[in-house]
Every structure is written in structure tokens, then in C-alpha cells.
Design an enzyme around this catalytic site. Structure first.
Site, PDB file in Angstrom:
ATOM      1  CG  ASP A  14      -2.218   0.748   1.018  1.00 12.49           C
ATOM      2  OD1 ASP A  14      -2.412   1.281  -0.092  1.00 12.49           O
ATOM      3  OD2 ASP A  14      -3.026   0.827   1.952  1.00 12.49           O
ATOM      4  CG  HIS A 206      -6.073  -0.511   5.732  1.00 15.42           C
ATOM      5  ND1 HIS A 206      -4.970  -1.208   5.319  1.00 15.42           N
ATOM      6  CD2 HIS A 206      -6.170   0.557   4.891  1.00 15.42           C
ATOM      7  CE1 HIS A 206      -4.417  -0.596   4.273  1.00 15.42           C
ATOM      8  NE2 HIS A 206      -5.133   0.470   3.988  1.00 15.42           N
ATOM      9  CG  HIS A 208      -5.121   5.449   4.077  1.00 18.50           C
ATOM     10  ND1 HIS A 208      -4.220   5.554   3.044  1.00 18.50           N
ATOM     11  CD2 HIS A 208      -5.546   4.157   4.071  1.00 18.50           C
ATOM     12  CE1 HIS A 208      -4.107   4.382   2.435  1.00 18.50           C
ATOM     13  NE2 HIS A 208      -4.896   3.513   3.038  1.00 18.50           N
ATOM     14  CB  CYS A 239      -6.022   3.677  -3.054  1.00 18.20           C
ATOM     15  SG  CYS A 239      -6.854   2.583  -4.207  1.00 18.20           S
ATOM     16  CG  ASN A 248      -1.285   3.080   4.173  1.00 17.65           C
ATOM     17  OD1 ASN A 248      -2.314   2.434   4.262  1.00 17.65           O
ATOM     18  ND2 ASN A 248      -0.599   3.161   3.048  1.00 17.65           N
TER      19      ASN A 248
END
Ligand code: MG
Length: 308
Positions: A14, A206, A208, A239, A248
């Protein structure tokens, strides 16, 4: 009483996938060596996606093989979205895979060219193969709070998607704020509710840090009982198919937060800085999470003083 957090490092996948300049395979291996040396044991290494879609991941097969050849006690995960990707991952020796389903229809179409329902069907088929092959799995519930195209998602829709996937059977379920637009109250609420329904043991979050509230979101997730966190060293990431998705949550930020709050991570904070500074020369710009300014003020440019 010290409790442990599991850090799931997504930097090589990522983190790098959004970088404009191509990072060489040897540089990625250097990054991986650094992560292992820092104590990270759960690493999302690459994505078995078409090289035209994400050129940065074109060396997925080679990278996975090289990582496995190291024979270190760490889990290297490959992101897979279809049967072709699964075949490639298996051929490269990959024994841990991540799949993904989007709560938002529009993001599902833009990211993977399929509806959410098609995504669920594909993921079911992949999970079945993985079970037969003895492959460890995690599934991302993408755009769980906010979609880059549709805006805020209904929590009920996020819960329904997560439950559907959970019932198929996976080792880990990662609830993703794909573009980093969620806020702390809704992160805490959804994680608490999912924990109640599914159990918290195998739920990850998850996050960011697009709007500078990644750490606040991590804190409410922690308070809700979450113990698995996805982070990216240096705060790299985004992304390619989600406009507005910035880095992230930085591994160093989360590791320090955990340290302050008395949670163990098994990660060497100082060793992370070796990687951050090395990353800067790889990507050609400044890296590092929110804590960078403080760390530089304490240590100067080099991470040389004792941490405690
Ligand atoms: Mg992400």
C-alpha cells in the site's frame, strides 16, 4: 499488565503502490530487510495485480520468491483480487493472501471493475481455494466508512458486508478507511459493533492519515478493543484508484502511541528511523509520520540517541 498489538505493515504494498517513480526490486528487498530487522513480522509485500494497472507491483512474483527464500519467521502477504492473481501468488510460493470487498458499489467498480456482489462471489471462491491449499487469508472491507465517490457509507451496509465475508471464513478481517476520511467517533462505534458481532480477536483496522486524524482514529479503535493495526513505515501510501487517498497511518506513529499507552508491539522504534531515512532516498522526497518533527528535534537528522 502489558497487552500486545499486532502491527500489520503495508509499506511495501500500500505504501509503494502510489509512488510515481518505480522502486527497484533490490531497493524493495532493502526495505524488507529493514522491516524485519525492526521486528515487523506481518508484512503485506506486494499485489498480484496486472502490471498495467499498478506498474509498481510488476515484480510481485520475483519479490515474493526472494522474500520467502530468506526463510525468516515472518508472514509475507500478497494482495490478490482474482483467480489469475491467486494462480500467480501460488506459483511464487505465497502462503498468505489478502483479498478485498468494497462496501461502496462505485469504488468496487473503479478499483476492481466489478460490483460488490461480484466481489463477494469472487472472494468466496478465492477463500475456498485458500482453504484447500492451506493458505492464510485476510479480507479487506474497503471504503467501510467513506467512499471517494459516494461519500459517507451507511454503518449498516458496512456491517452487512463484513458479516457476509466473515461467514465465508477468513483468518483476519481488515476494516478499511481506504481514503482516510473517517472520524474517531464513527471508527470507534463501527469497530465496537463489529467486535460485538464477530469477536475482536481477528479484526484489524486499516487507517490512512489523509486529514491528520489517523492517530485519533487509531485511539478510538484501540479503546473499542482492536489489537491489529495496519500501518505503513514513513506514512507512505495511497490508492491509485481512490482519489484523495493520502498516506497510510505511519508505523512509527502507531508504535509510539502504543509505547505511550503501555502496549507492546515488538517493533524497535529506533530501527524504524533507519528505514524512514532510507525510504527518503528511494522515493526522492521527505517521508515520516506525524512524529517526525519531534524525533528530528530530539535526535537531529540521524536516529542516534537512546530511546526510552
Ligand atoms: Mg490502503
Amino acid at each position: 499488565m502489558s497487552e500486545a498489538l499486532k502491527i500489520y505493515e503495508v509499506g511495501p504494498r500500500d505504501g509503494l503502490q502510489n509512488e510515481a517513480s518505480l522502486i527497484s526490486t533490490p531497493d524493495k528487498m532493502l526495505l524488507l530487510d529493514g522491516l524485519i530487522a525492526a521486528g515487523l513480522r506481518h508484512i503485506e509485500l506486494t499485489s498480484f495485480v496486472h502490471p498495467k494497472a499498478v506498474p509498481q507491483m510488476a515484480d510481485a512474483d520475483q519479490l515474493m520468491r526472494a522474500a520467502i527464500d530468506k526463510q525468516v519467521p515472518a508472514r509475507f502477504v500478497g494482495l490478490v483480487f482474482n483467480e489469475r492473481g491467486y494462480d500467480r501468488a501460488i506459483a511464487a510460493g505465497c502462503r498468505s493472501m489478502a483479498f478485498g470487498v468494497s462496501v461502496s458499489e462505485t469504488f468496487s467498480q473503479k478499483n476492481t471493475h466489478r460490483t460488490t456482489e461480484e466481489g463477494i462471489r469472487t472472494t468466496r471462491a478465492l477463500l475456498e481455494r485458500a482453504k484447500r491449499d492451506g493458505v492464510w487469508t485476510r479480507v479487506y472491507i474497503m471504503a467501510a466508512w467513506v467512499c471517494p465517490f459516494e461519500g459517507p457509507m451507511s454503518p449498516l451496509q458496512a456491517i452487512a458486508t463484513a458479516e457476509k465475508v466473515w461467514e465465508m471464513g477468513t483468518d483476519e478481517l481488515a476494516i478499511a478507511d481506504t481514503i482516510g476520511h473517517a472520524h474517531p467517533i464513527e471508527v470507534g462505534r463501527l469497530m465496537e459493533e463489529l467486535g460485538r458481532r464477530l469477536g475482536m480477536d481477528r479484526l484489524a483496522v486499516h487507517l490512512h492519515d489523509t486529514q491528520a486524524i489517523g492517530l485519533a482514529n487509531a485511539t478510538t479503535a484501540l479503546q473499542a478493543g482492536v489489537r491489529i493495526f495496519d500501518t505503513s513505515v514513513g506514512g507512505l501510501g495511497g490508492c491509485p484508484f481512490a482519489p484523495g487517498a493520502a498516506g497510510n497511518l505511519a508505523t512509527e506513529d502507531l508504535v509510539y502511541l502504543a509505547f505511550k499507552m503501555g502496549f507492546g508491539t515488538g517493533v524497535d522504534f529506533e530501527a524504524l528511523w533507519q528505514i524512514v531515512y532510507q525510504l527518503e532516498s528511494m522515493v526522492g522526497r521527505r517521508a515520516g509520520g506525524r512524529i517526525r518533527a519531534w524525533w528530528d528535534s530530539v535526535c537531529g537528522a540521524e536516529p542516534a540517541v537512546a530511546f526510552g
